[in-house]
Design a protein around this motif. Structure first.
Motif, PDB file in Angstrom:
ATOM      1  N   SER A 125     -33.157  32.537 -77.825  1.00 39.48           N
ATOM      2  CA  SER A 125     -32.047  32.082 -78.667  1.00 39.48           C
ATOM      3  C   SER A 125     -31.694  33.076 -79.766  1.00 39.48           C
ATOM      4  O   SER A 125     -30.519  33.261 -80.088  1.00 39.48           O
ATOM      5  CB  SER A 125     -32.381  30.726 -79.283  1.00 39.48           C
ATOM      6  OG  SER A 125     -32.597  29.765 -78.276  1.00 39.48           O
ATOM      7  N   ILE A 149     -20.112  28.292 -70.378  1.00 44.06           N
ATOM      8  CA  ILE A 149     -18.743  28.784 -70.175  1.00 44.06           C
ATOM      9  C   ILE A 149     -17.809  27.646 -69.787  1.00 44.06           C
ATOM     10  O   ILE A 149     -16.651  27.601 -70.194  1.00 44.06           O
ATOM     11  CB  ILE A 149     -18.714  29.859 -69.075  1.00 44.06           C
ATOM     12  CG1 ILE A 149     -19.607  31.043 -69.454  1.00 44.06           C
ATOM     13  CG2 ILE A 149     -17.291  30.316 -68.788  1.00 44.06           C
ATOM     14  CD1 ILE A 149     -19.806  32.020 -68.307  1.00 44.06           C
ATOM     15  N   ARG A 156     -21.124  20.804 -76.129  1.00 43.56           N
ATOM     16  CA  ARG A 156     -22.028  21.853 -76.615  1.00 43.56           C
ATOM     17  C   ARG A 156     -22.784  21.362 -77.854  1.00 43.56           C
ATOM     18  O   ARG A 156     -22.571  21.820 -78.959  1.00 43.56           O
ATOM     19  CB  ARG A 156     -21.257  23.141 -76.881  1.00 43.56           C
ATOM     20  CG  ARG A 156     -20.781  23.812 -75.591  1.00 43.56           C
ATOM     21  CD  ARG A 156     -19.911  25.014 -75.858  1.00 43.56           C
ATOM     22  NE  ARG A 156     -18.612  24.605 -76.386  1.00 43.56           N
ATOM     23  CZ  ARG A 156     -17.770  25.447 -76.978  1.00 43.56           C
ATOM     24  NH1 ARG A 156     -18.096  26.717 -77.149  1.00 43.56           N
ATOM     25  NH2 ARG A 156     -16.610  25.006 -77.420  1.00 43.56           N
ATOM     26  N   PHE A 163     -22.858  28.938 -66.764  1.00 51.40           N
ATOM     27  CA  PHE A 163     -23.481  29.657 -67.871  1.00 51.40           C
ATOM     28  C   PHE A 163     -23.260  31.158 -67.777  1.00 51.40           C
ATOM     29  O   PHE A 163     -23.243  31.739 -66.693  1.00 51.40           O
ATOM     30  CB  PHE A 163     -25.002  29.434 -67.873  1.00 51.40           C
ATOM     31  CG  PHE A 163     -25.425  28.035 -68.179  1.00 51.40           C
ATOM     32  CD1 PHE A 163     -25.384  27.548 -69.474  1.00 51.40           C
ATOM     33  CD2 PHE A 163     -25.892  27.211 -67.167  1.00 51.40           C
ATOM     34  CE1 PHE A 163     -25.797  26.260 -69.764  1.00 51.40           C
ATOM     35  CE2 PHE A 163     -26.303  25.913 -67.439  1.00 51.40           C
ATOM     36  CZ  PHE A 163     -26.258  25.432 -68.739  1.00 51.40           C
ATOM     37  N   LYS A 164     -23.163  31.783 -68.938  1.00 49.89           N
ATOM     38  CA  LYS A 164     -23.196  33.234 -69.059  1.00 49.89           C
ATOM     39  C   LYS A 164     -24.644  33.690 -68.971  1.00 49.89           C
ATOM     40  O   LYS A 164     -25.537  33.100 -69.580  1.00 49.89           O
ATOM     41  CB  LYS A 164     -22.578  33.647 -70.404  1.00 49.89           C
ATOM     42  CG  LYS A 164     -22.597  35.132 -70.696  1.00 49.89           C
ATOM     43  CD  LYS A 164     -21.733  35.462 -71.912  1.00 49.89           C
ATOM     44  CE  LYS A 164     -22.156  34.675 -73.139  1.00 49.89           C
ATOM     45  NZ  LYS A 164     -21.346  35.017 -74.339  1.00 49.89           N
ATOM     46  N   THR A 190     -28.545  27.558 -75.710  1.00 50.23           N
ATOM     47  CA  THR A 190     -28.101  27.282 -74.341  1.00 50.23           C
ATOM     48  C   THR A 190     -26.630  26.873 -74.360  1.00 50.23           C
ATOM     49  O   THR A 190     -25.824  27.359 -73.557  1.00 50.23           O
ATOM     50  CB  THR A 190     -28.947  26.157 -73.718  1.00 50.23           C
ATOM     51  OG1 THR A 190     -30.337  26.442 -73.899  1.00 50.23           O
ATOM     52  CG2 THR A 190     -28.660  26.026 -72.236  1.00 50.23           C
ATOM     53  N   THR A 197     -29.009  21.395 -72.573  1.00 50.58           N
ATOM     54  CA  THR A 197     -27.720  21.990 -72.913  1.00 50.58           C
ATOM     55  C   THR A 197     -26.884  21.063 -73.782  1.00 50.58           C
ATOM     56  O   THR A 197     -26.304  21.488 -74.792  1.00 50.58           O
ATOM     57  CB  THR A 197     -26.936  22.329 -71.629  1.00 50.58           C
ATOM     58  OG1 THR A 197     -27.732  23.161 -70.785  1.00 50.58           O
ATOM     59  CG2 THR A 197     -25.626  23.023 -71.949  1.00 50.58           C
ATOM     60  N   ASP A 214     -24.379  27.646 -76.500  1.00 49.90           N
ATOM     61  CA  ASP A 214     -23.515  28.778 -76.851  1.00 49.90           C
ATOM     62  C   ASP A 214     -23.169  29.612 -75.629  1.00 49.90           C
ATOM     63  O   ASP A 214     -22.191  30.367 -75.643  1.00 49.90           O
ATOM     64  CB  ASP A 214     -24.204  29.679 -77.880  1.00 49.90           C
ATOM     65  CG  ASP A 214     -24.414  28.991 -79.213  1.00 49.90           C
ATOM     66  OD1 ASP A 214     -23.687  28.028 -79.516  1.00 49.90           O
ATOM     67  OD2 ASP A 214     -25.330  29.415 -79.958  1.00 49.90           O
ATOM     68  N   ASN A 215     -23.999  29.507 -74.598  1.00 46.83           N
ATOM     69  CA  ASN A 215     -23.791  30.287 -73.375  1.00 46.83           C
ATOM     70  C   ASN A 215     -23.163  29.470 -72.255  1.00 46.83           C
ATOM     71  O   ASN A 215     -23.082  29.936 -71.123  1.00 46.83           O
ATOM     72  CB  ASN A 215     -25.122  30.887 -72.924  1.00 46.83           C
ATOM     73  CG  ASN A 215     -25.590  31.992 -73.842  1.00 46.83           C
ATOM     74  OD1 ASN A 215     -25.226  33.142 -73.669  1.00 46.83           O
ATOM     75  ND2 ASN A 215     -26.381  31.639 -74.853  1.00 46.83           N
ATOM     76  N   VAL A 229     -30.597  32.669 -68.507  1.00 43.09           N
ATOM     77  CA  VAL A 229     -29.887  31.819 -69.450  1.00 43.09           C
ATOM     78  C   VAL A 229     -30.853  31.548 -70.605  1.00 43.09           C
ATOM     79  O   VAL A 229     -32.022  31.251 -70.360  1.00 43.09           O
ATOM     80  CB  VAL A 229     -29.490  30.469 -68.808  1.00 43.09           C
ATOM     81  CG1 VAL A 229     -28.729  29.601 -69.819  1.00 43.09           C
ATOM     82  CG2 VAL A 229     -28.682  30.671 -67.551  1.00 43.09           C
ATOM     83  N   HIS A 289     -27.702  36.898 -69.106  1.00 39.47           N
ATOM     84  CA  HIS A 289     -28.059  38.112 -69.851  1.00 39.47           C
ATOM     85  C   HIS A 289     -29.194  38.834 -69.135  1.00 39.47           C
ATOM     86  O   HIS A 289     -30.072  38.194 -68.548  1.00 39.47           O
ATOM     87  CB  HIS A 289     -28.506  37.752 -71.270  1.00 39.47           C
ATOM     88  CG  HIS A 289     -27.476  36.994 -72.047  1.00 39.47           C
ATOM     89  ND1 HIS A 289     -26.512  37.611 -72.810  1.00 39.47           N
ATOM     90  CD2 HIS A 289     -27.250  35.663 -72.152  1.00 39.47           C
ATOM     91  CE1 HIS A 289     -25.743  36.693 -73.370  1.00 39.47           C
ATOM     92  NE2 HIS A 289     -26.168  35.499 -72.987  1.00 39.47           N
ATOM     93  N   PHE A 345     -29.656  35.760 -77.885  1.00 40.45           N
ATOM     94  CA  PHE A 345     -28.426  35.455 -77.156  1.00 40.45           C
ATOM     95  C   PHE A 345     -27.789  34.118 -77.529  1.00 40.45           C
ATOM     96  O   PHE A 345     -26.793  33.730 -76.929  1.00 40.45           O
ATOM     97  CB  PHE A 345     -28.701  35.474 -75.651  1.00 40.45           C
ATOM     98  CG  PHE A 345     -29.336  36.737 -75.150  1.00 40.45           C
ATOM     99  CD1 PHE A 345     -28.675  37.954 -75.271  1.00 40.45           C
ATOM    100  CD2 PHE A 345     -30.600  36.727 -74.578  1.00 40.45           C
ATOM    101  CE1 PHE A 345     -29.264  39.129 -74.819  1.00 40.45           C
ATOM    102  CE2 PHE A 345     -31.195  37.897 -74.114  1.00 40.45           C
ATOM    103  CZ  PHE A 345     -30.525  39.102 -74.240  1.00 40.45           C
TER     104      PHE A 345
END
Length: 363
Positions: A55, A66, A93, A107-108, A61, A46, A63-64, A32, A110, A58
């Motif tokens: 950042s 969900i 957010r 969280f998404k 925090t 967050t 922005d990721n 994350v 990567h 990706f």
């Protein structure tokens, strides 16, 4: 922290630290985008937006994020995502702890690591002005996978620094490349050409380890006072002031850091989340840190004077997690998003029960 490596999603409890998150996600080579100290809490990071080494690659925090589960002041438990309670999801957010108690974050993830090419490179302070000007030009064209922060401080006792350098004033460029190691090594090579470094710590390191590398500089127990500005550029005049005040740090633990932003963080519309600062290329934090009360006045005065001296170069915005208790900068934190935040506040917390924070008043 529960990780689904197939869907690349992590569900995180609000008491988790960034170190807890990294420990679980890195087992699958996932991450994350979070902050830069493993002891930071995931919840506060967050809710304020959250930025760090990943950042530019990706996003923030926030922005990721969900989905989140929020308990309101009335005790109602709400699922918040793009399809449920969307206004509250928007506010979580970047809007801070103004709207409820978040009991779960989703969280998404990567692909990152488990090793990344990263590290610090150290220049003597007498090269600070020249290196910062070249750093500015470097940042204008560097790939989004690369993030480089500039730090002015007294050199800590890092193992790759000669003992005689410990405690002397230096400029440190700390960097991390989120992609393949060979590409990272190539991308960081040109940083060595910005001056005549006295030490070079670049190399392949475990991502989770690099996330903990600066923890020793922020151990509990010290007195801390922060001032912060957002910048769209590092002008010559601003660099001159950075070097001037950097030459007069009020204590051995104090530091000035300039975080490189841009990249993925700026491809999000300013109104898409509560965090509005989508034109910012650099965030400066004046981190004053000392141990005893007899240093209070000197440290406060230095930080406030430095803040004032750099104000004309700044956007007027500020990252909400960098606001000190004595500052009234809530409008600077949220800008044009404040009115909408106030409306969300009035809907979910009309009596302002959640008020011990950088407070958004109910509209």
């Amino acid at each position: 922290v529960r990780v689904d490596p197939v869907t690349r999603v992590a569900v995180v409890g609000p008491g988790a630290t960034l170190g807890d998150v990294d420990h679980e996600t890195q087992a699958y080579g996932l991450a994350v985008p979070t902050g830069i100290n493993s002891t930071t809490g995931i919840a506060g990071l967050t809710l304020g937006g959250g930025f760090g080494w990943l950042s530019r690659s990706f996003g923030l925090t926030a922005d990721n994020l969900i989905a989140a589960e929020v308990v309101t002041a009335e005790g109602e438990r709400l699922l918040c995502d793009e399809n449920n309670n969307g206004d509250l999801f928007w506010a979580t957010r970047g809007g801070g702890g103004n709207f409820g108690i978040v009991t779960s974050f989703e969280f998404k993830l990567h692909p990152v690591g488990p090793e990344v090419f990263s590290g610090p490179i150290v220049f003597p302070f007498d090269q600070a002005g020249s290196v910062l000007r070249k750093y500015r030009e470097f940042c204008a064209s560097c790939p989004e996978e690369l993030t480089v922060w500039a730090v002015i401080r007294d050199a800590p006792p890092l193992p790759f620094l000669a003992p005689e350098v410990h405690g002397t004033r230096v400029l440190i460029l700390a960097a991390l490349y989120s992609g393949p190691l060979d590409a990272g090594e190539k991308a960081l090579t040109s940083l060595r050409e910005l001056g005549q470094p006295i030490a070079d710590g670049f190399g392949p390191y475990p991502f989770a380890g690099f996330q903990q590398a600066f923890d020793p500089l922020l151990t509990p127990g010290a007195r801390n006072y922060w001032k912060s500005h957002n910048f769209t550029e590092l002008s010559d005049g601003l660099i001159d002031i950075l070097v001037d005040y950097g030459s007069r740090l009020p204590s051995q633990q104090s530091e000035i850091f300039v975080a490189q932003m841009g990249g993925a963080t700026n491809r999000v519309a300013s109104g898409a989340t509560a965090y509005p600062h989508r034109d910012v290329e650099f965030i400066m934090n004046v981190h004053t840190r000392w141990n005893t009360s007899d240093q209070d006045n000197v440290c406060f005065a230095w930080a406030r004077q430095f803040y004032k001296a750099t104000e004309s170069f700044a956007t007027g915005g500020v990252y909400v997690n960098f606001i000190s208790e004595d500052e009234d900068r809530i409008q600077g934190a949220y800008g044009a998003n404040y009115e909408r935040l106030s409306e969300v506040k009035a809907k979910y917390d009309p009596d302002n029960f959640f008020s011990v924070n950088q407070n958004v008043s109910p509209g």
